[in-house]
Scaffold this motif. Structure first.
Motif, PDB file in Angstrom:
ATOM      1  N   VAL A 231       0.800  -1.349   0.131  1.00 20.77           N
ATOM      2  CA  VAL A 231       0.029   0.167   0.071  1.00 20.77           C
ATOM      3  C   VAL A 231       0.797   1.278  -0.017  1.00 20.77           C
ATOM      4  CG1 VAL A 231      -1.685   1.263   1.282  1.00 20.77           C
ATOM      5  CG2 VAL A 231      -1.897  -1.295   1.157  1.00 20.77           C
ATOM      6  N   ARG A 232       1.784   1.127   0.691  1.00 21.43           N
ATOM      7  CA  ARG A 232       2.827   2.380   0.746  1.00 21.43           C
ATOM      8  C   ARG A 232       3.630   2.500  -0.487  1.00 21.43           C
ATOM      9  NH1 ARG A 232       3.457   4.588   5.703  1.00 21.43           N
ATOM     10  NH2 ARG A 232       2.683   3.516   7.529  1.00 21.43           N
ATOM     11  N   GLU A 233       3.828   1.324  -1.011  1.00 15.70           N
ATOM     12  CA  GLU A 233       4.418   1.485  -2.676  1.00 15.70           C
ATOM     13  C   GLU A 233       3.521   2.231  -3.480  1.00 15.70           C
ATOM     14  OE1 GLU A 233       5.543  -2.495  -3.417  1.00 15.70           O
ATOM     15  OE2 GLU A 233       7.332  -2.505  -2.019  1.00 15.70           O
ATOM     16  N   LEU A 234       2.100   1.913  -3.258  1.00 14.40           N
ATOM     17  CA  LEU A 234       1.175   2.434  -4.356  1.00 14.40           C
ATOM     18  C   LEU A 234       1.209   3.955  -3.793  1.00 14.40           C
ATOM     19  CD1 LEU A 234      -1.797   0.019  -3.842  1.00 14.40           C
ATOM     20  CD2 LEU A 234      -0.542   0.438  -5.847  1.00 14.40           C
ATOM     21  N   ILE A 235       1.219   4.644  -2.859  1.00  5.80           N
ATOM     22  CA  ILE A 235       1.179   5.894  -2.448  1.00  5.80           C
ATOM     23  C   ILE A 235       2.478   6.519  -3.057  1.00  5.80           C
ATOM     24  CG2 ILE A 235       1.153   7.423  -0.784  1.00  5.80           C
ATOM     25  CD1 ILE A 235      -0.460   5.583   1.058  1.00  5.80           C
ATOM     26  N   ALA A 236       3.447   5.752  -2.913  1.00  6.32           N
ATOM     27  CA  ALA A 236       4.852   6.514  -3.498  1.00  6.32           C
ATOM     28  C   ALA A 236       4.690   6.549  -4.948  1.00  6.32           C
ATOM     29  CB  ALA A 236       6.228   5.477  -2.965  1.00  6.32           C
ATOM     30  N   ALA A 237       4.312   5.597  -5.480  1.00  6.49           N
ATOM     31  CA  ALA A 237       4.129   5.759  -6.851  1.00  6.49           C
ATOM     32  C   ALA A 237       3.329   6.711  -7.598  1.00  6.49           C
ATOM     33  CB  ALA A 237       3.905   4.300  -7.749  1.00  6.49           C
ATOM     34  N   ALA A 238       2.116   6.891  -6.627  1.00  3.54           N
ATOM     35  CA  ALA A 238       1.359   7.948  -7.193  1.00  3.54           C
ATOM     36  C   ALA A 238       1.967   9.452  -6.768  1.00  3.54           C
ATOM     37  CB  ALA A 238      -0.294   7.868  -6.052  1.00  3.54           C
ATOM     38  N   GLN A 239       2.683   9.549  -5.650  1.00  5.91           N
ATOM     39  CA  GLN A 239       3.340  10.745  -5.603  1.00  5.91           C
ATOM     40  C   GLN A 239       4.254  11.105  -6.722  1.00  5.91           C
ATOM     41  OE1 GLN A 239       4.862   9.686  -1.726  1.00  5.91           O
ATOM     42  NE2 GLN A 239       3.594  11.056  -0.428  1.00  5.91           N
ATOM     43  N   HIS A 240       5.136  10.072  -7.195  1.00  7.61           N
ATOM     44  CA  HIS A 240       5.909  10.269  -8.017  1.00  7.61           C
ATOM     45  C   HIS A 240       5.317  10.607  -9.591  1.00  7.61           C
ATOM     46  CE1 HIS A 240       9.568   9.723 -10.711  1.00  7.61           C
ATOM     47  NE2 HIS A 240       9.070   8.915 -11.462  1.00  7.61           N
ATOM     48  N   GLN A 241       4.098  10.133  -9.764  1.00  5.91           N
ATOM     49  CA  GLN A 241       3.434  10.186 -10.871  1.00  5.91           C
ATOM     50  C   GLN A 241       2.844  11.824 -10.792  1.00  5.91           C
ATOM     51  OE1 GLN A 241       0.235   7.646 -11.530  1.00  5.91           O
ATOM     52  NE2 GLN A 241      -0.854   8.926 -13.280  1.00  5.91           N
ATOM     53  N   HIS A 242       2.187  12.154  -9.913  1.00  2.00           N
ATOM     54  CA  HIS A 242       1.600  13.449  -9.995  1.00  2.00           C
ATOM     55  C   HIS A 242       2.668  14.523  -9.786  1.00  2.00           C
ATOM     56  CE1 HIS A 242      -2.788  12.713  -9.402  1.00  2.00           C
ATOM     57  NE2 HIS A 242      -2.267  11.721  -8.977  1.00  2.00           N
ATOM     58  N   ALA A 243       3.771  14.382  -8.930  1.00  4.74           N
ATOM     59  CA  ALA A 243       4.688  15.299  -8.977  1.00  4.74           C
ATOM     60  C   ALA A 243       5.517  15.644 -10.231  1.00  4.74           C
ATOM     61  CB  ALA A 243       5.891  14.848  -7.885  1.00  4.74           C
ATOM     62  N   ALA A 244       5.481  14.597 -11.082  1.00  5.30           N
ATOM     63  CA  ALA A 244       6.056  14.746 -12.476  1.00  5.30           C
ATOM     64  C   ALA A 244       5.447  15.265 -13.466  1.00  5.30           C
ATOM     65  CB  ALA A 244       6.307  13.238 -13.086  1.00  5.30           C
ATOM     66  N   VAL A 245       3.691  15.536 -13.098  1.00  5.34           N
ATOM     67  CA  VAL A 245       3.056  16.188 -14.187  1.00  5.34           C
ATOM     68  C   VAL A 245       3.524  17.653 -14.381  1.00  5.34           C
ATOM     69  CG1 VAL A 245       0.650  16.789 -14.584  1.00  5.34           C
ATOM     70  CG2 VAL A 245       1.177  14.413 -13.550  1.00  5.34           C
TER      71      VAL A 245
END
Length: 245
Positions: A231-245
């Protein structure tokens, strides 16, 4: 004392019909209630009545960190123990109007109709929150059944029509929304600071959290299986995705 006990006696509700004809009880289902979660921490909350129901109400207030004052000449052992350990203040006397001074809310659970009416009238004059247990006409707020797990609180109300039905629904909701939901709330809260500091608009923050909560794989299912790191990996991936936009 239940509302039915007022039949044929002087009307005490907002309709002021002279003699009680139960109009207010029949109209309860047509009353719209504004649902809110109250912050009671440090606030003076008065409970009038030292019986088993008074204990139930005191425990509910203590769970929300209220400053609880019990007004009763006598009390059941559970209340006496809470007073002895310093969790509540017990003023051992019959109800007095001045007991409401400085209070945020009052809940009365006595079997004395006259006392209940006095508490209600005194509170209304002070524009206070007041609940006379099991007497909807003498309440300006009602207490829903609460399912509480960690930071989650789910309120269930039947507008006073059937506490038994609310109790059944509470049991069913408790089974449906278990510990994994509370744990997910805690984990998502840890990401709130990042979201506020990184995502400038409400819509972006909304998309970030909804993408996690409603995403695939399902974080609730992962937590049920004891797979919190994923679950924490999911959140980290979402953070990376949104920060890169």
């Amino acid at each position: 004392m239940p509302a039915q006990a007022y039949v044929g006696k002087e009307c005490v509700c907002q309709f002021r019909r002279g003699i009680c004809d139960q109009t207010c009880v029949r109209d309860m289902l047509d009353t719209p209630f504004y649902i809110a979660c109250l912050k009671l921490s440090g606030r003076r909350c008065v409970v009038v009545g030292g019986g088993a129901i008074g204990l139930e109400k005191v425990e509910g207030l203590l769970a929300c960190d209220a400053d609880v004052v019990l007004i009763a000449p006598d009390a059941v052992p559970g209340l006496a123990e809470l007073a002895a350990e310093g969790s509540i203040t017990w003023e051992r006397h019959e109800y007095r109007t001045e007991d409401l001074e400085g209070a945020f809310m009052v809940i009365a659970s006595t079997d004395d109709t006259d006392v209940n009416i006095r508490v209600y009238d005194d509170a209304e004059r002070r524009a206070m929150l007041v609940n006379i247990v099991d007497v909807p006409p003498l309440c300006n707020f009602i207490l829903p059944a609460i399912v509480r797990t960690g930071p989650l609180a789910i309120a269930i109300s039947t507008a006073g029509a059937s506490p038994a039905l609310a109790k059944r629904m509470k049991a069913e909701v408790s089974e449906l929304f278990g510990e994994e939901y509370a744990r997910l709330a805690v984990i998502l809260n840890e990401a709130r600071g990042w979201a506020k500091g990184t995502l400038p608009t409400y819509q972006e923050r909304k998309a970030f959290f909804e993408g996690i909560v409603n995403g695939d794989p399902d974080p609730v299912a992962l937590l049920r299986e004891g797979r919190e790191p994923e679950v924490r990996e999911l959140i980290a991936a979402a953070q990376h995705q949104h920060a890169a936009v």
